[in-house]
Scaffold this motif. Structure first.
Motif, mmCIF file in Angstrom:
data_model
loop_
_atom_site.group_PDB
_atom_site.id
_atom_site.type_symbol
_atom_site.label_atom_id
_atom_site.label_comp_id
_atom_site.label_asym_id
_atom_site.label_seq_id
_atom_site.Cartn_x
_atom_site.Cartn_y
_atom_site.Cartn_z
ATOM 1 N N LEU A 111 -15.453 17.833 -2.993
ATOM 2 C CA LEU A 111 -16.665 18.497 -3.003
ATOM 3 C C LEU A 111 -17.198 18.501 -4.414
ATOM 4 C CD1 LEU A 111 -15.916 21.320 -0.550
ATOM 5 C CD2 LEU A 111 -17.538 19.294 -0.296
ATOM 6 N N ALA A 112 -16.443 18.820 -5.227
ATOM 7 C CA ALA A 112 -16.929 18.827 -6.830
ATOM 8 C C ALA A 112 -17.598 17.449 -7.394
ATOM 9 C CB ALA A 112 -15.902 19.498 -7.847
ATOM 10 N N LEU A 113 -16.894 16.407 -6.978
ATOM 11 C CA LEU A 113 -17.448 15.122 -7.406
ATOM 12 C C LEU A 113 -18.735 14.788 -6.713
ATOM 13 C CD1 LEU A 113 -13.941 13.418 -7.739
ATOM 14 C CD2 LEU A 113 -15.315 14.111 -9.667
ATOM 15 N N TRP A 114 -18.654 14.831 -5.456
ATOM 16 C CA TRP A 114 -20.036 14.590 -4.689
ATOM 17 C C TRP A 114 -21.159 15.439 -5.084
ATOM 18 C CZ3 TRP A 114 -18.632 12.718 1.008
ATOM 19 C CH2 TRP A 114 -17.847 11.824 1.087
ATOM 20 N N SER A 115 -20.933 16.625 -5.396
ATOM 21 C CA SER A 115 -22.062 17.485 -5.705
ATOM 22 C C SER A 115 -22.580 16.902 -6.816
ATOM 23 C CB SER A 115 -21.455 18.899 -5.887
ATOM 24 O OG SER A 115 -22.622 19.924 -6.221
ATOM 25 N N GLU A 116 -21.633 16.666 -7.964
ATOM 26 C CA GLU A 116 -22.163 16.057 -9.396
ATOM 27 C C GLU A 116 -22.827 15.018 -9.353
ATOM 28 O OE1 GLU A 116 -20.108 14.130 -13.144
ATOM 29 O OE2 GLU A 116 -19.352 15.934 -12.424
ATOM 30 N N HIS A 117 -22.311 14.062 -8.497
ATOM 31 C CA HIS A 117 -23.172 12.712 -8.049
ATOM 32 C C HIS A 117 -24.294 12.714 -7.216
ATOM 33 C CE1 HIS A 117 -19.469 11.308 -10.139
ATOM 34 N NE2 HIS A 117 -18.790 10.934 -9.107
ATOM 35 N N LEU A 118 -24.426 13.778 -6.400
ATOM 36 C CA LEU A 118 -25.627 13.395 -5.469
ATOM 37 C C LEU A 118 -26.656 14.801 -5.734
ATOM 38 C CD1 LEU A 118 -23.695 12.920 -2.327
ATOM 39 C CD2 LEU A 118 -25.003 11.409 -3.541
ATOM 40 N N GLY A 119 -26.059 15.944 -6.578
ATOM 41 C CA GLY A 119 -27.046 16.880 -6.903
ATOM 42 C C GLY A 119 -27.242 17.702 -5.488
ATOM 43 N N LEU A 120 -26.125 17.862 -4.645
ATOM 44 C CA LEU A 120 -26.140 18.570 -3.686
ATOM 45 C C LEU A 120 -25.272 19.835 -3.805
ATOM 46 C CD1 LEU A 120 -26.634 15.737 -1.091
ATOM 47 C CD2 LEU A 120 -28.319 17.155 -2.076
ATOM 48 N N ASP A 121 -25.555 20.889 -2.546
ATOM 49 C CA ASP A 121 -24.764 21.986 -2.720
ATOM 50 C C ASP A 121 -23.425 21.372 -1.816
ATOM 51 O OD1 ASP A 121 -26.264 23.618 -3.999
ATOM 52 O OD2 ASP A 121 -27.446 24.431 -2.371
ATOM 53 N N HIS A 122 -22.324 22.312 -1.979
ATOM 54 C CA HIS A 122 -20.962 21.902 -1.293
ATOM 55 C C HIS A 122 -21.212 21.953 0.258
ATOM 56 C CE1 HIS A 122 -18.091 22.737 -4.953
ATOM 57 N NE2 HIS A 122 -19.225 21.864 -5.276
ATOM 58 N N GLU A 123 -22.081 23.133 0.787
ATOM 59 C CA GLU A 123 -22.200 23.113 2.073
ATOM 60 C C GLU A 123 -22.913 22.143 2.740
ATOM 61 O OE1 GLU A 123 -23.380 25.039 -0.309
ATOM 62 O OE2 GLU A 123 -21.997 27.067 -0.042
ATOM 63 N N VAL A 124 -23.448 21.387 2.062
ATOM 64 C CA VAL A 124 -24.247 20.059 2.610
ATOM 65 C C VAL A 124 -23.237 18.901 2.900
ATOM 66 C CG1 VAL A 124 -26.002 18.296 2.533
ATOM 67 C CG2 VAL A 124 -26.520 20.640 1.734
ATOM 68 N N LEU A 125 -22.113 18.975 2.061
ATOM 69 C CA LEU A 125 -21.156 17.808 1.784
ATOM 70 C C LEU A 125 -19.734 18.273 2.613
ATOM 71 C CD1 LEU A 125 -22.025 17.217 -2.064
ATOM 72 C CD2 LEU A 125 -22.757 15.941 -0.074
ATOM 73 N N ASP A 126 -19.652 19.189 3.260
ATOM 74 C CA ASP A 126 -18.258 19.692 3.846
ATOM 75 C C ASP A 126 -17.680 18.738 4.586
ATOM 76 O OD1 ASP A 126 -16.630 22.427 4.146
ATOM 77 O OD2 ASP A 126 -17.015 21.649 6.223
ATOM 78 N N ASP A 127 -18.530 17.960 5.386
ATOM 79 C CA ASP A 127 -17.992 17.006 6.278
ATOM 80 C C ASP A 127 -18.080 15.700 5.614
ATOM 81 O OD1 ASP A 127 -17.792 15.019 8.264
ATOM 82 O OD2 ASP A 127 -18.037 16.553 10.063
ATOM 83 N N PRO A 128 -17.115 15.120 5.192
ATOM 84 C CA PRO A 128 -17.199 13.777 4.373
ATOM 85 C C PRO A 128 -17.799 12.720 5.249
ATOM 86 C CG PRO A 128 -14.699 14.380 5.020
ATOM 87 C CD PRO A 128 -15.531 15.439 5.340
ATOM 88 N N ILE A 129 -17.618 12.455 6.207
ATOM 89 C CA ILE A 129 -18.152 11.350 7.433
ATOM 90 C C ILE A 129 -19.441 11.634 7.390
ATOM 91 C CG2 ILE A 129 -17.835 10.120 9.309
ATOM 92 C CD1 ILE A 129 -15.389 9.867 7.276
ATOM 93 N N GLN A 130 -19.924 12.869 7.998
ATOM 94 C CA GLN A 130 -21.317 13.110 8.231
ATOM 95 C C GLN A 130 -22.162 12.985 6.931
ATOM 96 O OE1 GLN A 130 -21.717 16.613 10.354
ATOM 97 N NE2 GLN A 130 -21.016 15.799 12.374
ATOM 98 N N ALA A 131 -21.424 13.589 5.570
ATOM 99 C CA ALA A 131 -22.168 13.336 4.450
ATOM 100 C C ALA A 131 -22.366 12.127 3.932
ATOM 101 C CB ALA A 131 -21.294 14.343 3.428
ATOM 102 N N LEU A 132 -21.525 11.190 4.232
ATOM 103 C CA LEU A 132 -21.976 9.658 3.850
ATOM 104 C C LEU A 132 -23.516 9.369 4.045
ATOM 105 C CD1 LEU A 132 -19.217 7.527 5.537
ATOM 106 C CD2 LEU A 132 -19.578 7.625 3.350
#
Length: 466
Positions: A400-421
């Motif tokens: 979550l920390a890495l994806w939030s940094e790379h995408l500029g999004l909050d953790h809640e949006v990225l909670d499900d890694p498959i849907q967050a693709l």
């Protein structure tokens, strides 16, 4: 000899993302050391005049901070890679950093070794990057991809670095891991085995006085199960005559057991034993995500790098092109490239590996490498493609920390890694969202002569005969 036990429990691990977090944390821990404590540094490159707190007026350089520790009675030891071709230092001054650092440490009461104990028949280096701090039986260790040198300090937004902090790139992404407990004691043991090797570290250098303090126990302080992983070339080390390839084996097993996704950040991504396993994973429906550096930084070798990278990606894509997702990083608003130097993998929000090893044959067989494989004993609620499931806190938090940094999004949006693709950029190469950019291997690409392939990506299987 393999470590006993193969993994330890009761550890506390913390990911330190980007150089500012790592340097600042290390500076604070160094300040707490006193008489009789130990600082052990193992590095590919260390710059003596790099400050760990470069934005703080009057902050000491790393060399000066270690000098103050020596004056307080702290034992300071450094193992540095001995670059095998000193004249290159006059062309690329970075290759003189280790010599300068070693001289300053010795002059100020510490001990330093320029270590050339490597195979001579293949290109190789001491690529381990670790700092071990010991106070009685309490021991902590930093392991990862971040060198304590110029150009590595950066913040997660990757903007606005002063010119004196940039090195060769406008921005730099990297990751280290702090571990406390019995796993840190095993990292201390790795350093001590190398330091106490009685083989001459260089043609004219005697081995240093051995470390004689007993092995620390490491205190039970957390819930992470940690395996300390190494690459040691065969036929080099008296304490491991057959070498060690536990980094490669751990990566292979994790990829083979992946069920949902594999997320890799890596500087290289060249041919090695992991590639066919990534291809098989994509073929069985696992989402394979590769975040890489855009281009190779060594002058004259870019075209060959592109060829190796293209071969690798085409091989993985053959498993199922729909399940391979490739990216590099760039500053927001189509700014400069962010050089990605991290070496890590997260699988299914359950396992994380952080270390110094790249995805290539050198890191798997000939260079000395060090990594941590972490499975959290603490389970937390997660989602996987819309279905609830328990996952490991450390792996999920890191992703979550890495994806939030790379995408500029909050953790809640990225909670499900498959849907967050769906949040990652897709479509034509160059398409960008925040820092993440759809990757395409750039031109030119050239055939790679055998001697160039041997130089860039040597592959060693068996130990040399005595």
């Amino acid at each position: 000899m393999p470590r006993t036990p193969h993994f330890t429990s009761g550890n506390a691990a913390e990911a330190l993302i980007d150089g500012a977090a790592y340097f600042g944390h290390l500076a604070g821990q160094l300040e707490q050391l006193g008489q009789g404590d130990e600082v052990h540094l193992a590095g590919w490159r260390i710059t003596p005049d790099q400050s760990l707190r470069p934005l703080v007026p009057g902050a000491p350089t790393l060399s000066a901070q270690l000098s103050h520790l020596s004056a307080r009675g702290v034992r300071v030891r450094a193992l540095l890679w001995r670059f095998p071709f000193p004249p290159a230092g006059w062309v690329l001054p970075r290759f003189r950093d280790n010599v300068r650092f070693a001289r300053q440490i010795r002059a100020r009461g510490g001990e330093a070794v320029l270590d050339g104990r490597l195979r001579r028949d293949v290109p190789s280096s001491h690529h381990q990057k670790a700092v071990v701090l010991r106070s009685a039986n309490d021991v902590s260790a930093y392991v990862g991809g971040i060198d304590l040198c110029r150009g590595r300090w950066d913040t997660p937004d990757h903007t606005g670095r002063r010119a004196d902090l940039r090195g060769d790139f406008q921005a730099w992404h990297d990751v280290a891991c702090l571990v406390r407990g019995k796993a840190a004691a095993q990292v201390w043991e790795n350093f001590t085995e190398r330091w106490n090797d009685r083989t001459r570290p260089g043609r004219f250098d005697a081995p240093p006085p051995p470390v004689q303090t007993p092995r620390p126990k490491g205190l039970c302080c957390g819930q992470q199960h940690v395996q300390v992983l190494r690459t040691l070339a065969p036929g080099v080390y008296p304490f491991a005559p057959q070498g060690e390839q536990s980094v490669r084996l751990a990566y292979e097993r994790a990829i083979e057991r992946a069920e949902h996704y594999i997320y890799l950040e890596d500087q290289m991504v060249w041919p090695c034993s992991l590639i066919d396993r990534l291809r098989a994973a994509a073929g069985r429906g696992v989402q394979v995500m590769l975040v890489m550096t855009r281009a190779y930084e060594v002058p004259g070798l870019l075209a060959f790098h592109n060829t190796l990278r293209r071969r690798t990606l085409e091989r993985v894509r053959g498993g199922n092109p729909a399940n391979l997702h490739t990216f590099h990083l760039r500053q927001a608003a189509r700014g400069s490239v962010i050089y990605l130097h991290s070496k890590l993998m997260v699988v299914d929000d359950c396992l994380a590996i952080i270390g110094s090893a790249n995805v290539n044959w050198r890191s798997a067989t000939t260079d000395s490498e060090l990594a941590l494989s972490i499975v959290d004993g603490e389970r937390v609620a997660g989602q996987m493609n819309g279905q609830p499931m328990e996952v490991a806190r450390f792996a999920k938090t890191l992703r979550l920390a890495l994806w939030s940094e790379h995408l500029g999004l909050d953790h809640e949006v990225l909670d499900d890694p498959i849907q967050a693709l769906a949040a990652w950029p897709c479509g034509r190469p160059g398409t960008q969202r925040h820092h993440a950019v759809v990757h395409r291997v750039p031109y030119p690409r050239l055939p790679v002569p055998h001697w160039i392939a041997h130089l860039m990506n040597p592959h060693v299987v068996a130990a040399r005969r005595p």
